[in-house]
Scaffold this active site. Structure first.
Site, PDB file in Angstrom:
ATOM      1  N   THR A 159      45.596  47.189  61.372  1.00 19.62           N
ATOM      2  CA  THR A 159      46.733  46.296  61.164  1.00 19.62           C
ATOM      3  C   THR A 159      46.741  45.778  59.736  1.00 19.62           C
ATOM      4  O   THR A 159      45.685  45.548  59.171  1.00 19.62           O
ATOM      5  CB  THR A 159      46.581  45.076  62.096  1.00 19.62           C
ATOM      6  OG1 THR A 159      46.558  45.525  63.431  1.00 19.62           O
ATOM      7  CG2 THR A 159      47.711  44.080  61.901  1.00 19.62           C
TER       8      THR A 159
ATOM      9  N   THR B  16      51.939  46.132  62.795  1.00 19.01           N
ATOM     10  CA  THR B  16      51.034  47.168  63.306  1.00 19.01           C
ATOM     11  C   THR B  16      51.754  48.110  64.261  1.00 19.01           C
ATOM     12  O   THR B  16      52.790  47.758  64.836  1.00 19.01           O
ATOM     13  CB  THR B  16      49.849  46.516  64.044  1.00 19.01           C
ATOM     14  OG1 THR B  16      48.898  47.508  64.406  1.00 19.01           O
ATOM     15  CG2 THR B  16      50.319  45.786  65.292  1.00 19.01           C
TER      16      THR B  16
ATOM     17  N   ARG C  48      51.491  47.998  76.083  1.00 18.51           N
ATOM     18  CA  ARG C  48      50.449  47.101  75.583  1.00 18.51           C
ATOM     19  C   ARG C  48      50.899  46.413  74.301  1.00 18.51           C
ATOM     20  O   ARG C  48      51.516  47.007  73.429  1.00 18.51           O
ATOM     21  CB  ARG C  48      49.170  47.883  75.336  1.00 18.51           C
ATOM     22  CG  ARG C  48      47.992  47.042  74.785  1.00 18.51           C
ATOM     23  CD  ARG C  48      47.876  47.108  73.277  1.00 18.51           C
ATOM     24  NE  ARG C  48      46.674  46.433  72.785  1.00 18.51           N
ATOM     25  CZ  ARG C  48      46.415  46.230  71.507  1.00 18.51           C
ATOM     26  NH1 ARG C  48      47.270  46.622  70.590  1.00 18.51           N
ATOM     27  NH2 ARG C  48      45.293  45.617  71.128  1.00 18.51           N
ATOM     28  N   VAL C  49      50.595  45.128  74.195  1.00 16.32           N
ATOM     29  CA  VAL C  49      50.871  44.352  72.992  1.00 16.32           C
ATOM     30  C   VAL C  49      49.571  43.682  72.555  1.00 16.32           C
ATOM     31  O   VAL C  49      48.850  43.129  73.379  1.00 16.32           O
ATOM     32  CB  VAL C  49      51.957  43.289  73.248  1.00 16.32           C
ATOM     33  CG1 VAL C  49      52.095  42.356  72.046  1.00 16.32           C
ATOM     34  CG2 VAL C  49      53.292  43.956  73.553  1.00 16.32           C
ATOM     35  N   GLY C  50      49.277  43.741  71.271  1.00 13.37           N
ATOM     36  CA  GLY C  50      48.064  43.134  70.741  1.00 13.37           C
ATOM     37  C   GLY C  50      48.309  41.760  70.163  1.00 13.37           C
ATOM     38  O   GLY C  50      49.284  41.075  70.492  1.00 13.37           O
TER      39      GLY C  50
ATOM     40  N   THR D 187      42.732  40.939  62.119  1.00 15.78           N
ATOM     41  CA  THR D 187      42.834  42.383  62.298  1.00 15.78           C
ATOM     42  C   THR D 187      41.700  42.820  63.215  1.00 15.78           C
ATOM     43  O   THR D 187      40.655  42.173  63.262  1.00 15.78           O
ATOM     44  CB  THR D 187      42.750  43.121  60.946  1.00 15.78           C
ATOM     45  OG1 THR D 187      42.905  44.541  61.157  1.00 15.78           O
ATOM     46  CG2 THR D 187      41.426  42.874  60.259  1.00 15.78           C
ATOM     47  N   GLY D 188      41.904  43.876  63.953  1.00 12.96           N
ATOM     48  CA  GLY D 188      40.860  44.343  64.854  1.00 12.96           C
ATOM     49  C   GLY D 188      41.379  44.478  66.270  1.00 12.96           C
ATOM     50  O   GLY D 188      42.592  44.573  66.503  1.00 12.96           O
ATOM     51  N   LEU D 189      40.475  44.491  67.219  1.00 17.02           N
ATOM     52  CA  LEU D 189      40.849  44.667  68.618  1.00 17.02           C
ATOM     53  C   LEU D 189      41.589  43.428  69.101  1.00 17.02           C
ATOM     54  O   LEU D 189      40.994  42.367  69.299  1.00 17.02           O
ATOM     55  CB  LEU D 189      39.602  44.924  69.471  1.00 17.02           C
ATOM     56  CG  LEU D 189      39.865  45.248  70.931  1.00 17.02           C
ATOM     57  CD1 LEU D 189      40.713  46.508  71.080  1.00 17.02           C
ATOM     58  CD2 LEU D 189      38.546  45.415  71.682  1.00 17.02           C
TER      59      LEU D 189
END
Length: 325
Positions: free
Chosen positions: A187, A205, A215-217, A238-240
């Protein structure tokens, strides 16, 4: 990621300074943090270098920090070598690329879009949500319809050549196992402050590669992937995304700064909180980036490998973040 790094090195940013050792300034929660001249633009990962350059150029043109953080990540949304941002990004398990984005200013104004298809610049659509609707978040087909009503071009729904090649290879086994610092995740988050102390941030992202459809982060969630407050500072993540959402990462960092923590101390505490709430942490990467109203900078990640770009009117440097492990 290796291809993106090659691209960065060959980019037009001849003035960019690569500073792999400067991360020592962040050691041991020291008060000796990087203090940047204002205006200051920070963005995550290698692609932050050209993004910062675009942001600074726009800031010089319009004087608006909001315009700057939008223009900066728009550059990344168009980068065909980047498979984690924009319509060229890696798809979900169904072979469909969906995008998430958010934007926010220091007065609390914010907007976001999620699960968007066929829109080249979701960050600009997020700004439309902020400025032209009574809402904060619009998702899916509703976001696409908003884009159409606002005159956004609707792109043909097809995978980019690199994304298609990667997806076909993935389908052979269809195993979902993100690799940290590659799919987990790149991202781009950007935060900035102008010479008068006005702040803004953006985050965009294509989400985790081969995610479940829908899915939404964290990126479009205000307080998770991005939070900005002129009275205190700003943070982005940023990341999982699932791990970041669970601790409301960016909001947590801003609130810790409000309580007196430096940006570096706040980022480190957010990572510790995230680690304590996450399972299989060896397979998870997440990083935070923060700035306070004085221009102090903080960055911290779970594992080594996270870096960020720091840009001013006269310089643009890539800096390695310290990490928990």
């Amino acid at each position: 990621m290796s291809e993106r790094r090659k691209f960065i090195k060959k980019s037009i940013l001849g003035s960019a300074i690569l500073v792999p050792g400067i991360s020592g300034a962040f050691a041991n929660s020291s008060k000796k943090e990087l203090i940047g001249e204002k205006p200051l633009i920070l963005s995550t990962w290698n692609h932050g270098l050209p993004a910062n350059a675009a942001a600074i150029s726009k800031l010089k043109e319009t004087g608006s920090i909001l315009d700057a953080v939008e223009a900066g990540v728009m550059d990344t949304e168009l980068d065909m070598d980047n498979l984690s941002v924009g319509l060229q990004g890696l798809p979900d398990r169904e072979g469909i690329t969906t995008l998430d984005a958010s934007i926010m200013t220091g007065d609390g104004s914010c907007g976001s879009v999620a699960f968007v298809r066929q829109v080249k610049h979701p960050i600009s659509l997020a700004r439309v949500v902020m400025e032209k609707t009574p809402h904060v978040m619009i998702v899916g087909e509703g976001a696409r319809q908003l884009a159409i009503s606002e005159g956004f071009p609707i792109e043909k729904e097809e995978l980019s050549p690199k994304a298609k090649e990667a997806y076909e290879k993935w389908k052979v086994t269809s195993k979902y196992k993100p690799v940290i610092n590659i799919e987990n995740h790149d991202t781009i988050g950007m935060i900035g402050i102008d010479k008068n102390g006005q702040m803004a941030g953006s985050c965009t992202t294509s989400g985790l590669a081969y995610k479940m459809h829908g899915r939404v982060g964290d990126s479009p969630i205000i307080g998770a992937g991005l939070y900005v407050d002129n009275e205190v500072g700003a943070a982005t993540a940023t990341g999982l995304g699932e791990t970041i959402i669970r601790v409301c990462g960016s909001f947590l960092i801003v609130e810790l700064m409000r309580q007196g923590r430096t940006p570096q101390e706040a980022c480190e505490e957010a990572v510790r909180r995230l680690v304590s709430k996450s399972k299989n942490i060896k397979d998870v990467q997440a990083g935070f980036l923060a700035i306070n109203k004085e221009g102090q900078v903080g960055a911290y990640a779970i594992h080594p490998g996270f870096n960020f770009a720091q840009g001013t009117l006269s310089s643009n440097a890539l800096i390695d973040s310290k990490s928990y492990f």
